[in-house]
Design an enzyme around this catalytic site. Structure first.
Site, PDB file in Angstrom:
ATOM      1  N   ASP A 145       7.098  -1.074   3.087  1.00  6.49           N
ATOM      2  CA  ASP A 145       6.158  -2.194   3.205  1.00  6.49           C
ATOM      3  C   ASP A 145       6.184  -2.797   4.616  1.00  6.49           C
ATOM      4  OD1 ASP A 145       4.243  -3.939   2.339  1.00  6.49           O
ATOM      5  OD2 ASP A 145       5.615  -5.287   1.285  1.00  6.49           O
ATOM      6  N   ASN A 189       3.503  -2.361   7.087  1.00  6.80           N
ATOM      7  CA  ASN A 189       2.752  -1.660   8.142  1.00  6.80           C
ATOM      8  C   ASN A 189       1.715  -2.586   8.782  1.00  6.80           C
ATOM      9  OD1 ASN A 189       4.150   0.582   7.386  1.00  6.80           O
ATOM     10  ND2 ASN A 189       2.417   1.648   6.443  1.00  6.80           N
ATOM     11  N   GLY A 190       1.016  -3.346   7.923  1.00  2.85           N
ATOM     12  CA  GLY A 190      -0.048  -4.233   8.409  1.00  2.85           C
ATOM     13  C   GLY A 190       0.527  -5.319   9.299  1.00  2.85           C
ATOM     14  N   HIS A 211      -0.135   1.971   9.792  1.00  2.70           N
ATOM     15  CA  HIS A 211       0.057   3.081   8.845  1.00  2.70           C
ATOM     16  C   HIS A 211       0.452   4.366   9.589  1.00  2.70           C
ATOM     17  CE1 HIS A 211      -1.199   0.497   5.698  1.00  2.70           C
ATOM     18  NE2 HIS A 211      -2.472   0.470   6.020  1.00  2.70           N
ATOM     19  N   SER A 221      -0.158   2.273  -3.985  1.00  5.38           N
ATOM     20  CA  SER A 221       0.000   1.789  -5.358  1.00  5.38           C
ATOM     21  C   SER A 221      -1.356   1.751  -6.055  1.00  5.38           C
ATOM     22  CB  SER A 221       0.627   0.390  -5.361  1.00  5.38           C
ATOM     23  OG  SER A 221      -0.348  -0.596  -5.095  1.00  5.38           O
ATOM     24  N   LEU A 259      16.609  18.798  -0.187  1.00  2.00           N
ATOM     25  CA  LEU A 259      16.147  17.455  -0.551  1.00  2.00           C
ATOM     26  C   LEU A 259      14.863  17.519  -1.388  1.00  2.00           C
ATOM     27  CD1 LEU A 259      16.190  14.285  -0.011  1.00  2.00           C
ATOM     28  CD2 LEU A 259      14.709  14.775   1.939  1.00  2.00           C
TER      29      LEU A 259
HETATM   30  C1  IPE Z   1       3.699  -2.046  -2.304  1.00  2.00           C
HETATM   31  O1  IPE Z   1       3.317  -2.819  -1.232  1.00  2.00           O
HETATM   32  C2  IPE Z   1       3.020  -0.715  -2.250  1.00  2.00           C
HETATM   33  C3  IPE Z   1       3.438   0.175  -1.183  1.00  2.00           C
HETATM   34  C4  IPE Z   1       4.383  -0.044  -0.304  1.00  2.00           C
HETATM   35  C5  IPE Z   1       2.734   1.428  -1.140  1.00  2.00           C
HETATM   36  P1  IPE Z   1       2.107  -3.872  -1.292  1.00  2.00           P
HETATM   37  O2  IPE Z   1       1.963  -4.388   0.078  1.00  2.00           O
HETATM   38  O3  IPE Z   1       0.942  -3.245  -1.932  1.00  2.00           O
HETATM   39  O4  IPE Z   1       2.693  -4.969  -2.275  1.00  2.00           O
HETATM   40  P2  IPE Z   1       2.314  -6.512  -2.447  1.00  2.00           P
HETATM   41  O5  IPE Z   1       0.840  -6.597  -2.573  1.00  2.00           O
HETATM   42  O6  IPE Z   1       2.815  -7.225  -1.232  1.00  2.00           O
HETATM   43  O7  IPE Z   1       3.068  -6.938  -3.677  1.00  2.00           O
HETATM   44  C1  IPE Z   2       2.698  -0.764   3.315  1.00  2.00           C
HETATM   45  O1  IPE Z   2       2.310  -1.652   4.306  1.00  2.00           O
HETATM   46  C2  IPE Z   2       1.755   0.417   3.183  1.00  2.00           C
HETATM   47  C3  IPE Z   2       0.888   0.370   1.983  1.00  2.00           C
HETATM   48  C4  IPE Z   2       0.917  -0.528   1.036  1.00  2.00           C
HETATM   49  C5  IPE Z   2      -0.091   1.425   1.865  1.00  2.00           C
HETATM   50  P1  IPE Z   2       1.194  -2.731   4.042  1.00  2.00           P
HETATM   51  O2  IPE Z   2      -0.135  -2.124   4.349  1.00  2.00           O
HETATM   52  O3  IPE Z   2       1.322  -3.320   2.696  1.00  2.00           O
HETATM   53  O4  IPE Z   2       1.545  -3.824   5.155  1.00  2.00           O
HETATM   54  P2  IPE Z   2       1.575  -5.393   4.963  1.00  2.00           P
HETATM   55  O5  IPE Z   2       2.434  -5.671   3.772  1.00  2.00           O
HETATM   56  O6  IPE Z   2       0.167  -5.835   4.770  1.00  2.00           O
HETATM   57  O7  IPE Z   2       2.192  -5.890   6.236  1.00  2.00           O
HETATM   58 MG    MG Z   3       2.403  -4.862   1.906  1.00  2.00          MG
END
Ligand code: IPE
Ligand code: IPE
Ligand code: MG
Length: 253
Positions: free
Chosen positions: A28, A30-31, A45, A73, A139
């Protein structure tokens, strides 16, 4: 013992670490990684894929047997269409660019999640990577893509109900073992450790059944910053945990 395993065990011994047989990771942040650098979320990403490669090689080096990564997800469909498309494209690109390395490193790949909503091209790609790596013995990389823990449990229940309705099973045959065999992760031991990056402390619908007794480690860094230092910090924390599984601590003889 293979040479790879011997080297991995030496590395773990040196670091004084207990190595989880099954490690699961909620990748989690990346954004937020991108935003902090004034970049588009998609850049985050892309960097996330590099961190995934680092995780895979660390798992090989330290002798982790199964690693499950949460990459998309069932709730992530609620994101803007462009971002969803980009993430789907990344799975294609990852398989195209990394299949040869995965094969070379003896990695077996399994993709878990619902196949509903995936286009034919993606379904073929998933089947192809699973078939091509099926005989590998190193693995196991389990990619949770279009995955939701609740729907996995619902799908498993439906499969068992269909077996009962068809007379292949009796209701009393449904127990934890038969239920586990109906899950996507059939045959994989439950994760010993679940790591979540980016400071969030929740499951977000990841491995709800399988994580019943997993140790949880939360890391402040965003996923694209994940590397050996964060990996070892998480393993150190895990190594200090006492797992009781509902029992009491046993004294060493
Ligand atoms: C969980 O992260 C899903 C993945 C890392 C693929 P999210 O960013 O979707 O989760 P929430 O929305 O913060 O709970
Ligand atoms: C995790 O990073 C990747 C996915 C859920 C696909 P996010 O895209 O959720 O990044 P944040 O949580 O918005 O920083
Ligand atoms: Mg996230």
């Amino acid at each position: 013992m293979s040479m790879e395993t011997a080297i991995a065990e030496k590395a773990a011994d040196r670091a004084g670490l207990r190595i989880p047989a099954h490690l699961a990771v909620i990748m989690d942040g990346n954004g937020r990684w991108a935003k902090a650098r004034g970049k588009q979320r998609t850049e985050g990403h892309l960097e996330g894929v590099k961190a995934l490669r680092r995780l895979i090689s660390l798992c090989i080096r330290y002798g982790v047997e199964h690693v499950t990564v949460f990459s998309f997800s069932s709730e992530n469909w609620s994101r803007p269409r462009d971002e969803v498309n980009f993430i789907f494209g990344l799975l294609h690109r990852f398989v195209a660019s990394d299949l040869a390395t995965l094969l070379h490193n003896n990695v077996r790949v399994r993709i878990i999640g619902s196949r509903d909503g995936l286009d034919d091209g993606l379904r073929r790609l998933i089947d192809d990577v699973e078939v091509k790596t099926a005989l590998n013995t190193g693995l196991e990389l389990i990619v949770a893509f279009n995955y939701g823990g609740k729907s996995e449990i619902v799908e498993a229940s439906r499969r068992l109900a269909q077996a009962v309705a068809a007379g292949r099973m009796k209701p009393e045959d449904i127990d934890e073992a038969t239920f586990e065999r109906a899950l996507y992760t059939s045959g994989v031991p439950d994760p010993d450790l679940i790591i979540r990056t980016s400071g969030e402390q929740r499951f977000s619908n990841f491995l709800l059944w399988q994580g019943a007794y997993s140790e949880l480690v939360f890391i402040e860094e965003n996923w694209p910053d994940f590397g050996e230092e964060t990996f070892l910090r998480a393993l150190e924390e895990y190594s200090g945990r006492k797992r009781r599984f509902g029992g009491i601590e046993t004294r060493s003889p």
